[in-house]
Design a protein around this motif. Structure first.
Motif, short mmCIF file in Angstrom:
data_model
loop_
_atom_site.label_atom_id
_atom_site.label_comp_id
_atom_site.label_asym_id
_atom_site.label_seq_id
_atom_site.Cartn_x
_atom_site.Cartn_y
_atom_site.Cartn_z
N ARG A 41 0.78 -1.15 0.08
CA ARG A 41 0.10 0.05 -0.06
C ARG A 41 0.95 1.13 0.24
O ARG A 41 2.02 0.84 0.42
CB ARG A 41 -0.86 0.09 1.19
CG ARG A 41 -2.06 -1.22 1.24
CD ARG A 41 -2.81 -0.75 2.40
NE ARG A 41 -3.71 -2.08 2.61
CZ ARG A 41 -3.68 -3.12 3.39
NH1 ARG A 41 -2.51 -3.24 4.45
NH2 ARG A 41 -4.38 -4.09 3.61
N ARG A 42 0.27 2.27 -0.12
CA ARG A 42 1.01 3.63 -0.42
C ARG A 42 1.61 3.94 0.78
O ARG A 42 2.69 4.28 1.21
CB ARG A 42 0.07 4.66 -0.95
CG ARG A 42 -0.15 4.83 -2.30
CD ARG A 42 -1.04 5.88 -2.76
NE ARG A 42 -1.09 6.01 -4.28
CZ ARG A 42 -1.94 6.99 -4.76
NH1 ARG A 42 -2.67 7.69 -4.02
NH2 ARG A 42 -2.12 6.96 -6.21
N GLU A 43 0.73 3.82 1.85
CA GLU A 43 1.13 4.28 3.45
C GLU A 43 2.35 3.29 3.84
O GLU A 43 3.10 3.56 4.62
CB GLU A 43 0.01 4.08 4.24
CG GLU A 43 -0.67 2.63 4.46
CD GLU A 43 -1.89 2.69 3.44
OE1 GLU A 43 -2.82 1.86 3.66
OE2 GLU A 43 -1.94 2.98 2.43
N GLU A 44 2.53 1.98 3.42
CA GLU A 44 3.32 1.15 3.80
C GLU A 44 4.79 1.59 3.12
O GLU A 44 5.83 1.86 3.77
CB GLU A 44 3.18 -0.06 3.40
CG GLU A 44 2.05 -0.93 3.75
CD GLU A 44 1.50 -2.28 3.65
OE1 GLU A 44 1.28 -2.94 4.48
OE2 GLU A 44 1.78 -2.43 2.43
N THR A 53 2.26 9.70 4.28
CA THR A 53 1.54 9.26 2.82
C THR A 53 0.92 10.22 1.84
O THR A 53 0.85 9.82 0.70
CB THR A 53 0.33 8.41 3.60
OG1 THR A 53 0.72 7.35 4.49
CG2 THR A 53 -0.67 7.66 2.69
N ARG A 54 0.39 11.21 2.45
CA ARG A 54 0.24 12.31 1.40
C ARG A 54 1.35 12.58 0.54
O ARG A 54 1.27 12.80 -0.78
CB ARG A 54 -0.12 13.70 2.23
CG ARG A 54 -0.67 14.89 1.15
CD ARG A 54 -1.10 15.96 2.21
NE ARG A 54 -2.00 17.10 1.39
CZ ARG A 54 -2.21 17.98 1.72
NH1 ARG A 54 -2.21 18.46 3.28
NH2 ARG A 54 -2.57 18.88 1.02
N ARG A 58 1.42 11.95 -3.55
CA ARG A 58 1.59 13.19 -4.73
C ARG A 58 2.90 12.63 -5.73
O ARG A 58 2.83 12.87 -6.88
CB ARG A 58 2.30 14.61 -3.75
CG ARG A 58 1.11 15.07 -3.01
CD ARG A 58 1.77 16.33 -2.57
NE ARG A 58 2.25 17.30 -3.42
CZ ARG A 58 1.35 18.39 -4.07
NH1 ARG A 58 0.01 18.23 -3.99
NH2 ARG A 58 1.87 18.99 -5.14
N LEU A 59 3.62 11.89 -5.04
CA LEU A 59 4.75 11.45 -6.17
C LEU A 59 4.21 10.40 -7.01
O LEU A 59 4.54 10.53 -8.33
CB LEU A 59 5.75 10.63 -5.23
CG LEU A 59 6.74 11.15 -4.29
CD1 LEU A 59 7.67 10.61 -3.65
CD2 LEU A 59 7.40 12.64 -4.97
N GLU A 60 3.44 9.42 -6.64
CA GLU A 60 2.59 8.46 -7.54
C GLU A 60 1.49 9.21 -8.49
O GLU A 60 1.34 8.75 -9.60
CB GLU A 60 1.67 7.38 -6.99
CG GLU A 60 3.15 6.58 -6.33
CD GLU A 60 2.17 5.16 -6.04
OE1 GLU A 60 1.28 5.08 -6.14
OE2 GLU A 60 3.04 4.01 -5.58
#
Length: 288
Positions: A41-44, A53-54, A58-60
């Protein structure tokens, strides 16, 4: 001054790399609950990288450039191989637009004053891309007559790889030349959109097989100049300690100086060379 462009391709690349990993692969505990999407997951990923995570989202989304200090961490966290790592750096570099036109770099007055005082020590000032901005008469007598070179030729890396006389002068040419490559690679990492640097790298890649091989390689030589051996056509063999001092007021400029142990024949050779340049010629600027 560089501006940032959107990075949609980089964002997609990060998503693909994230999808190929599992929590177990990166040392995270399995939750046991099914995942809506494959991979991490993004947060991981954000947790492992050390950003919010924010910020990672933004990078993705291609809405935020990747700081260069973060690229190596991303490559490690996402378990990228060499090819993928190269692709990551390439895509990140695309977000840097062409720099605004800069005026020619000139030697900083503080370095100019120091250079003027060094009458018995070979010294020169290096700028961006290893451009030779200024030198004293003894440096010219030791290495080459920079004043006779066209301004575009006054570049340490260009001379190191394309000047047969300098190659013959440096008894440990390979070590010195590889240090130049390391300098240019670090410069390329700092300023990936620099067209003059890209042109220099392209020129040297065509001109010299060693440069082409080292530029494409992984090994980075240390940046400290260290002890170098020269075979000078007038004063013979010299063993000199080279040091690079960064200008505090202008960090893109460095003072390169060469000294010899006073108890050695190399010191005597420098004194002899200095006596032949004692016509009080002033230190020179590349723009002169």
């Amino acid at each position: 001054m560089y501006t940032e462009a959107p990075l949609p391709e980089l964002g997609e690349f990060l998503k693909v790399c994230r999808a190929q990993l599992s929590p177990r692969t990166v040392g995270l505990p399995e939750s046991g609950s099914p995942r809506r999407v494959p991979g991490l997951r993004r947060e991981e990923v954000a947790q492992l990288v050390g950003i919010s995570t924010r910020a990672y989202a933004r990078l993705e989304q291609g809405r935020s450039p990747v700081p260069r200090t973060l690229l190596a961490t991303l490559a490690r966290v996402l378990h990228l191989d060499d090819t993928q790592r190269d692709r990551l750096f390439e895509l990140a570099a695309r977000g840097t637009c062409e720099p605004r036109r800069r005026s020619a770099q000139r030697v900083h007055p503080q370095l100019r004053r120091i250079l003027d005082e060094l009458s018995m020590t070979p010294a020169l000032v290096l700028g961006r891309r290893l451009d030779i901005l200024a030198w004293n008469p003894l440096a010219a007598a030791l290495l080459t007559d920079f004043d006779k070179l066209p301004v575009p030729r006054r570049n340490l890396a260009r001379l190191m790889f394309t000047d047969p006389a300098l190659r013959e002068l440096c008894l440990d040419w390979r070590t010195s030349a590889r240090i130049c490559v390391t300098h240019l690679r670090l410069e390329a990492a700092r300023y990936p959109g620099d067209p003059k640097l890209a042109a220099l790298v392209g020129e040297l890649s065509v001109a010299d097989a060693d440069f082409r091989q080292w530029w494409a390689g992984r090994q980075m030589n240390g940046l400290r100049m260290g002890t170098k051996r020269l075979r000078h056509p007038i004063v013979g063999d010299l063993t000199l300690d080279w040091d690079s001092l960064t200008c505090t007021a202008e960090p893109t400029q460095k003072l390169l100086i060469a000294t010899a142990d006073p108890r050695t024949p190399s010191h005597d050779g420098i004194l002899l060379l200095a006596s032949w340049t004692a016509a009080d010629r002033p230190a020179q600027d590349a723009a002169a």
